[in-house]
Design a protein around this motif. Structure first.
Motif, mmCIF file in Angstrom:
data_model
loop_
_atom_site.group_PDB
_atom_site.id
_atom_site.type_symbol
_atom_site.label_atom_id
_atom_site.label_comp_id
_atom_site.label_asym_id
_atom_site.label_seq_id
_atom_site.Cartn_x
_atom_site.Cartn_y
_atom_site.Cartn_z
ATOM 1 N N ARG A 162 0.898 -1.253 0.068
ATOM 2 C CA ARG A 162 0.056 -0.002 0.176
ATOM 3 C C ARG A 162 0.939 1.341 -0.025
ATOM 4 N NH1 ARG A 162 -3.450 -0.688 4.700
ATOM 5 N NH2 ARG A 162 -4.427 -2.503 3.382
ATOM 6 N N ASP A 163 1.726 1.389 0.951
ATOM 7 C CA ASP A 163 2.753 2.567 1.066
ATOM 8 C C ASP A 163 3.590 2.568 -0.115
ATOM 9 O OD1 ASP A 163 4.428 0.422 1.609
ATOM 10 O OD2 ASP A 163 5.247 1.379 3.426
ATOM 11 N N ALA A 164 3.759 1.852 -1.028
ATOM 12 C CA ALA A 164 4.639 1.842 -2.476
ATOM 13 C C ALA A 164 3.802 2.202 -3.685
ATOM 14 C CB ALA A 164 5.381 0.594 -2.687
ATOM 15 N N ARG A 165 2.590 2.213 -3.443
ATOM 16 C CA ARG A 165 1.826 2.499 -4.657
ATOM 17 C C ARG A 165 1.906 3.855 -5.385
ATOM 18 N NH1 ARG A 165 -3.732 -0.079 -1.908
ATOM 19 N NH2 ARG A 165 -2.873 -2.251 -1.910
ATOM 20 N N ALA A 166 1.894 4.979 -4.457
ATOM 21 C CA ALA A 166 2.072 6.264 -5.059
ATOM 22 C C ALA A 166 3.618 6.471 -5.791
ATOM 23 C CB ALA A 166 1.765 7.418 -4.094
ATOM 24 N N ALA A 167 4.495 5.874 -5.488
ATOM 25 C CA ALA A 167 5.574 5.797 -6.219
ATOM 26 C C ALA A 167 5.612 4.851 -7.221
ATOM 27 C CB ALA A 167 6.988 5.730 -5.306
ATOM 28 N N HIS A 168 4.744 3.883 -7.461
ATOM 29 C CA HIS A 168 4.964 2.915 -8.529
ATOM 30 C C HIS A 168 4.390 3.183 -9.823
ATOM 31 C CE1 HIS A 168 5.454 -1.539 -9.449
ATOM 32 N NE2 HIS A 168 4.639 -1.217 -10.344
ATOM 33 N N ALA A 169 5.193 3.647 -10.603
ATOM 34 C CA ALA A 169 4.686 4.161 -12.178
ATOM 35 C C ALA A 169 4.562 2.978 -12.981
ATOM 36 C CB ALA A 169 5.893 5.013 -12.721
ATOM 37 N N LEU A 170 3.440 2.973 -13.545
ATOM 38 C CA LEU A 170 2.794 1.834 -14.494
ATOM 39 C C LEU A 170 3.723 2.031 -15.653
ATOM 40 C CD1 LEU A 170 -1.006 1.858 -13.546
ATOM 41 C CD2 LEU A 170 0.923 0.155 -12.782
ATOM 42 N N GLN A 171 3.896 0.962 -16.469
ATOM 43 C CA GLN A 171 4.555 0.750 -17.544
ATOM 44 C C GLN A 171 3.779 0.216 -18.787
ATOM 45 O OE1 GLN A 171 7.771 2.233 -17.879
ATOM 46 N NE2 GLN A 171 7.438 2.703 -15.647
ATOM 47 N N GLU A 172 3.792 0.668 -20.090
ATOM 48 C CA GLU A 172 3.090 -0.205 -21.159
ATOM 49 C C GLU A 172 3.151 -1.645 -21.122
ATOM 50 O OE1 GLU A 172 0.940 -0.538 -24.511
ATOM 51 O OE2 GLU A 172 1.559 1.286 -23.489
ATOM 52 N N GLY A 173 1.799 -2.085 -20.953
ATOM 53 C CA GLY A 173 1.662 -3.670 -21.013
ATOM 54 C C GLY A 173 1.782 -4.227 -19.756
ATOM 55 N N ASP A 174 1.898 -3.470 -18.562
ATOM 56 C CA ASP A 174 1.813 -3.906 -17.398
ATOM 57 C C ASP A 174 0.248 -4.849 -17.114
ATOM 58 O OD1 ASP A 174 4.390 -3.193 -16.386
ATOM 59 O OD2 ASP A 174 3.320 -1.582 -15.046
ATOM 60 N N THR A 175 0.271 -5.899 -16.279
ATOM 61 C CA THR A 175 -0.560 -6.471 -15.713
ATOM 62 C C THR A 175 -1.064 -6.294 -14.225
ATOM 63 O OG1 THR A 175 -0.240 -8.269 -17.540
ATOM 64 C CG2 THR A 175 -1.658 -8.802 -15.632
ATOM 65 N N VAL A 176 -1.897 -5.801 -13.953
ATOM 66 C CA VAL A 176 -2.413 -5.130 -12.601
ATOM 67 C C VAL A 176 -3.626 -6.002 -12.265
ATOM 68 C CG1 VAL A 176 -3.167 -3.202 -11.091
ATOM 69 C CG2 VAL A 176 -1.617 -2.781 -13.248
ATOM 70 N N MET A 177 -3.295 -6.865 -10.904
ATOM 71 C CA MET A 177 -4.363 -7.517 -10.094
ATOM 72 C C MET A 177 -4.646 -6.662 -8.904
ATOM 73 S SD MET A 177 -5.012 -10.254 -12.084
ATOM 74 C CE MET A 177 -6.036 -11.042 -11.002
ATOM 75 N N CYS A 178 -6.052 -6.437 -8.867
ATOM 76 C CA CYS A 178 -6.502 -5.713 -7.596
ATOM 77 C C CYS A 178 -7.570 -6.652 -7.063
ATOM 78 C CB CYS A 178 -6.852 -4.285 -8.120
ATOM 79 S SG CYS A 178 -7.417 -3.443 -6.773
ATOM 80 N N PHE A 179 -7.780 -6.939 -5.615
ATOM 81 C CA PHE A 179 -8.524 -7.776 -5.131
ATOM 82 C C PHE A 179 -8.932 -7.431 -3.695
ATOM 83 C CE2 PHE A 179 -4.409 -9.870 -5.350
ATOM 84 C CZ PHE A 179 -4.499 -10.283 -4.133
ATOM 85 N N GLN A 180 -10.144 -7.740 -3.092
ATOM 86 C CA GLN A 180 -10.210 -7.472 -1.935
ATOM 87 C C GLN A 180 -9.866 -8.702 -1.286
ATOM 88 O OE1 GLN A 180 -14.387 -5.974 -2.213
ATOM 89 N NE2 GLN A 180 -13.506 -4.382 -0.627
#
Length: 83
Positions: A60-78
Motif C-alpha cells: 500500500r505505501d509503495a503505490r504512489a511511487a509505482h509508475a505503471l509501464q506499457e503492457g503491465d498486468t495489474v491485479m487488484c482484489f479484496q
C-alpha cells in the motif's frame, strides 16, 4: 468487458498514453500514471484492496511511487476473511 479498452481520466497528464490490464480489462492511461492513481480513477478503496503488478505484490505505501509501464498486468482484489 475483457478485450475492450477503456480510457481512465487523465490527472495532470503531460501527453502520451500507455495500456495496462486491470483484472483482465485493458485500460488506456496517461503516461506516467501510478498504481495509486489507477486505484483512485477506478474508485477502488486502497485500504481494502491488495495489488500486484506483473505478479509482484505492491505494498500500500509503495503505490504512489509505482509508475505503471506499457503492457503491465495489474491485479487488484479484496481480501476475504473467514474460516
Amino acid at each position: 468487458m475483457t478485450g475492450q479498452t477503456e480510457a481512465v481520466p487523465a490527472q495532470g497528464s503531460a501527453g502520451g498514453q500507455l495500456q495496462v490490464s486491470l483484472n483482465g480489462e485493458t485500460l488506456a492511461l496517461p503516461a506516467g500514471s501510478t498504481l495509486d492513481a489507477l486505484l483512485q480513477a477506478r474508485d477502488l478503496d486502497p485500504m481494502t484492496h491488495a495489488t500486484a503488478v506483473n505478479g509482484q505484490f505492491v505494498p500500500r505505501d509503495a503505490r504512489a511511487a509505482h509508475a505503471l509501464q506499457e503492457g503491465d498486468t495489474v491485479m487488484c482484489f479484496q481480501a476475504i476473511v473467514g474460516g
